[in-house]
Scaffold this motif. Structure first.
Motif, mmCIF file in Angstrom:
data_model
loop_
_atom_site.group_PDB
_atom_site.id
_atom_site.type_symbol
_atom_site.label_atom_id
_atom_site.label_comp_id
_atom_site.label_asym_id
_atom_site.label_seq_id
_atom_site.Cartn_x
_atom_site.Cartn_y
_atom_site.Cartn_z
ATOM 1 N N GLU A 36 93.052 82.889 14.858
ATOM 2 C CA GLU A 36 92.654 81.788 15.804
ATOM 3 C C GLU A 36 93.810 80.716 15.934
ATOM 4 N N GLU A 84 96.129 81.571 18.469
ATOM 5 C CA GLU A 84 95.487 81.874 19.570
ATOM 6 C C GLU A 84 95.142 83.259 20.051
ATOM 7 N N TYR A 92 92.435 84.967 19.954
ATOM 8 C CA TYR A 92 90.691 84.866 19.980
ATOM 9 C C TYR A 92 90.197 86.049 19.778
ATOM 10 N N ALA A 122 90.571 87.217 16.139
ATOM 11 C CA ALA A 122 89.895 86.316 15.464
ATOM 12 C C ALA A 122 88.384 86.542 15.319
ATOM 13 N N LEU A 123 87.874 86.968 16.469
ATOM 14 C CA LEU A 123 86.337 87.038 16.685
ATOM 15 C C LEU A 123 86.129 88.412 15.828
#
Length: 133
Positions: free
Chosen positions: A104, A107, A109, A112-113
């Motif tokens: 995250e 960046e 994402y 990260a998710l």
């Protein structure tokens, strides 16, 4: 002298006296429970002794303190990702959410998710929190 036992442990380790090095590392951890260097050395010494479970525990603790103390900074996320993946391989499920945070911060994402979801499936509270559940 806060690092005395750690320094003595390093000296014993270099000389090959693993038993005394471990004894001083344990004293260092008792005196400085947040000292990731002592945990790291203790983990390596446990590997030498072939005490793999103890080594894994010490290495996980070392990684966690490095992260919490900010030793792993924003500029070092790529390196942190490598270490968190290794911690996950060793069975540290808490590192899953830390890996999500590292992605995250870069960046990334989607990655990260992915790790937050993996952590949530394993009931890691920080991962669940980051998903907003």
């Amino acid at each position: 002298m806060p690092k005395y036992h750690f320094e003595v442990a390093k000296t014993y380790a270099k000389s090959g006296n693993v038993k005394k090095a471990i004894d001083h590392c344990k004293k260092s951890v008792e005196n400085n429970p947040n000292d990731f260097e002592s945990y790291r050395l203790l983990g390596l010494l446990m590997l030498i002794r072939q005490d793999y479970d103890a080594a894994k525990d010490r290495q996980e603790t070392c990684l966690w303190y490095m992260w919490q103390e900010g030793v792993i900074s924003e500029k070092q996320y790529k390196k942190a990702i490598k270490y968190f993946k290794k911690a996950i391989e060793l069975g540290n499920k808490l590192a899953i959410s830390d890996l999500g945070v590292a992605y995250e911060k870069q960046e990334k994402y989607g990655e990260a998710l992915k790790y937050y979801k993996k952590g949530a499936k394993l009931n890691v509270s920080y991962a669940i929190k980051n998903l907003g559940c």
